[in-house]
Enzyme design. Sequence first.
Site, PDB file in Angstrom:
ATOM      1  N   ASP A 134       0.799  -1.232   0.000  1.00 26.31           N
ATOM      2  CA  ASP A 134       0.000   0.000   0.000  1.00 26.31           C
ATOM      3  C   ASP A 134       0.830   1.281   0.000  1.00 26.31           C
ATOM      4  OD1 ASP A 134       0.744  -0.067   2.708  1.00 26.31           O
ATOM      5  OD2 ASP A 134      -1.233   0.552   3.434  1.00 26.31           O
ATOM      6  N   GLU A 139       4.296 -10.608   4.788  1.00 25.43           N
ATOM      7  CA  GLU A 139       3.004 -11.110   4.316  1.00 25.43           C
ATOM      8  C   GLU A 139       3.028 -11.750   2.931  1.00 25.43           C
ATOM      9  OE1 GLU A 139      -0.051  -8.129   4.693  1.00 25.43           O
ATOM     10  OE2 GLU A 139      -0.120  -8.364   6.861  1.00 25.43           O
ATOM     11  N   GLU A 163       2.109  -6.491  13.433  1.00 27.62           N
ATOM     12  CA  GLU A 163       1.157  -5.442  13.017  1.00 27.62           C
ATOM     13  C   GLU A 163      -0.190  -5.698  13.670  1.00 27.62           C
ATOM     14  OE1 GLU A 163       0.684  -4.614   8.797  1.00 27.62           O
ATOM     15  OE2 GLU A 163       2.836  -4.836   8.432  1.00 27.62           O
ATOM     16  N   TYR A 208      -5.448  -8.171  12.019  1.00 25.82           N
ATOM     17  CA  TYR A 208      -6.344  -7.009  12.035  1.00 25.82           C
ATOM     18  C   TYR A 208      -7.757  -7.381  12.478  1.00 25.82           C
ATOM     19  CZ  TYR A 208      -2.602  -4.306   9.927  1.00 25.82           C
ATOM     20  OH  TYR A 208      -1.413  -3.653   9.717  1.00 25.82           O
TER      21      TYR A 208
HETATM   22  C1  BDP Z   1      -0.634  -5.090   6.045  1.00 23.62           C
HETATM   23  C2  BDP Z   1       0.682  -4.658   5.438  1.00 23.62           C
HETATM   24  C3  BDP Z   1       0.972  -3.182   5.624  1.00 23.62           C
HETATM   25  C4  BDP Z   1      -0.281  -2.369   5.351  1.00 23.62           C
HETATM   26  C5  BDP Z   1      -1.323  -2.803   6.363  1.00 23.62           C
HETATM   27  C6  BDP Z   1      -2.627  -2.000   6.228  1.00 23.62           C
HETATM   28  O1  BDP Z   1       1.751  -5.415   5.956  1.00 23.62           O
HETATM   29  O2  BDP Z   1       2.033  -2.785   4.784  1.00 23.62           O
HETATM   30  O3  BDP Z   1      -0.061  -0.996   5.403  1.00 23.62           O
HETATM   31  O4  BDP Z   1      -1.634  -4.154   6.144  1.00 23.62           O
HETATM   32  O5  BDP Z   1      -3.479  -2.409   5.455  1.00 23.62           O
HETATM   33  O6  BDP Z   1      -1.202  -6.022   5.212  1.00 23.62           O
HETATM   34  O7  BDP Z   1      -2.767  -0.977   6.889  1.00 23.62           O
END
Ligand code: BDP
Length: 592
Positions: free
Chosen positions: A162, A414, A504, A469
Amino acid sequence: MLRPQDTATRERKSLDGLWAFRLDAESTGRDARWFAGPLTDSVEVPVPASYNDIYADAAVRDHVGDAWYQTTVRVPRGWAGERIVLRFDAATHAASVWLGETHVVSHEGGYTPFEADVTELVTAGEEYLVTAAVNNELTFETIPPGYIEDQGHRRHQKYFHDFFNYAGLHRTVWLYSTPKSYVSDITVVTDVDGSTGVVRYAVEASGEGGADVEVTLRDAEGAVVATGTGADGELRVDGANLWGPGHGYLYELEARLVSGGETVDSYLQTVGIRTVEVRGTQFLINGEPFYFTGFGKHEDSPVRGKGHDDAYLVHDFALLDWIGANSFRTSHYPYAEEVYDYADRQGIVVIDEVAAVGQNMGLAGGVFGTQGFTTFSPETFNDKSQEAHKQAIRELIARDKNHPSVVLWSIANEPESDTEEAERYFEPLFALTRELDPSRPVGFVNVMLAPHGKCRVSQFGDVLMLNRYYGWYVNTGDLEGAEKAWREELEAWAGDGKPIIITEYGADTVAGLHATVAVPWTEEYQVEYLDMNHRVFDSVPAVVGEHVWNFADFQTSLGIFRVDGNKKGAFTRDRKPKAAAHLLRGRWQNLA
Ligand code: BDP
C-alpha cells in the site's frame, strides 16, 4: 559493505544538494547519451529526497521509468595517489551511473548501497560530471514486485503493497578516498562469558596487499580495553559494559593495516557487546527475556517522501522515547544507515526487513485490485524473483551485520505462505540467511490469510511474526467478536512453542474524528481496538512483543480505500499524537 568515513587515512565528500533533474518517460536518454554532457531541459532537484512530491506536477508524481540526475564533483586536490570511490547510499529502485562518459556501475534494489571504484577515471583537482539514471519500475522480478499496465495514454505502475512508490536518490551520495591498500570489510560478532565480553572480529583487506592487520578496541571514554593482531581473532573485555535495550553502550574497534611500522589504512567500527537468543517461547537479549514494544514504521514524511532526513530521525526517536517504545521494525525495506547507527547509540532494538513485500496475489486481488495472478508461477514469482530476493538478503546482511540494535532478520512481509510453492520458495531463503549470519534469529511476517495450521513457511522461522487485524479488516466494528477470534488463533500459534511477536495490529483513524460510541475511523475506536488487542496479548505468555501498525500515518498509492494515505498511525503524518498515542504511552511506560 563499509560506510565511507573520515579517518586518519580516509576522507569523504558528500554530493548532497541540488542536482539537475529530468524525467525520461520515453526512455530515450540512454541512447541519446544524456550522460555525455550537461543535462539539458532540466530542473533542479534536492538530494536526498523522493522527487515525486517536490513539484506541483502530476507527471512527476506518477512518473514511470528513468529519471535522470546529474551533478558535478571536483575531486579534492589532496586525493592524488589515493583510491577514489563514488558511492550511492541508495537509488530507488535501480540505477545506472556514469562518471563523465564512462558507465561505472549499475545496481538493482532501492534500499541498499552500491559503489564504483573510479580511481582510474579521475585526476585529483579536476572536475567531473556525475550522472545517474534512476529507474522506479517494479516487475515480478524486482524486490518489491509490481507490474506496469499500458493504459494507452500512459504507463501505470501497479504494485501489491500500500505505501506509495516513492523514487529517486533517497540517501546521501559520496565521493570518498581510501589508501590503495584498504580495509574492505569488517565482521564483528559478540558474546558474553560471565562478566567478560567477547568480540570476534574478521577484517578483510583489499588492494595492493602486503599489510598486516592490527586491531584496537576502545571503550566509550577512549580507553584501550583490548588489542589484537591478524585478520581475525577474539578480543576479551573484562567487566564489559553490555549493549542492551535502553542502554546504547558502544565500544569502538579500530582496524589498521600496517606495513613497515606505518599505518596504511584505518577504519573505525562501533561494537555493541550483546547476545541474542531464542529459547523456548522467549526472546533473550543478554540472557534476559525481552518484550518488544513499538511500531512498524515507514520512511515517510511530507514533501521529501522517502528521503532520509536527520531532523525526522531524531524527532521520531524522541517520540519513541516519549511513548515508551523500545523497538521498531524497518517495515518494509532496509532504512538509511543513519537510522541503525542512531538506534545503536540510543539502545533501540530493530527488526531489520528486506524489501520483499507484496508477494501475495491472494491479498493483492482483494485489497489492491490487481486480480488474476497466481503468486508463484513462471510468469509471476519465479526463479529470477527468488534470485533477486536472495540478493536483497545478501545486501541487507552485508550492510547491517555489525549493528547491535539489529536482533532479528525479517526476510519477507506477508507473502503467500500456505502453499507448497511458497514452502519451496522460502526454505532456501531461510537457509541462506542463516548461512550468512548464524548469530541472529530469522523470521518472516505471516499474513492473516495463512492462519495457524495453514501456514507452511512459519516452520522455518526462529520466531513467529504475525500481522493481524481482528476488529479492523475482519470483525470490523465488532471488538467482542474480534477478541474471541483473535485469542483463539493466538492460542493455537502459542502451541508451536516459539516466541510470537505481533508485528502489526492497527485501525485506520482520522485524527480529530470522535464519537461517543466508538465506531471505526474515530480516535475512540483506535483506543478501544488497541485495548482489546492488549487484553489478548496479555493472556498468551508466548507473546513477546507488540508493534502497532503504524508509528505515523503515511502516503499510499491512489485508491478507493485510503483517504490521503494510510491512517493507522499512532501519530499523524506530521507527528502529532492521536488519543491512541497516550494510551500506548501509559501501557508501555508501565511495562518498562
Ligand atoms: C498489512 C501490510 C501493511 C499495510 C497494512 C494495512 O503489511 O504494509 O499498510 O496491512 O493495510 O497487510 O494498513
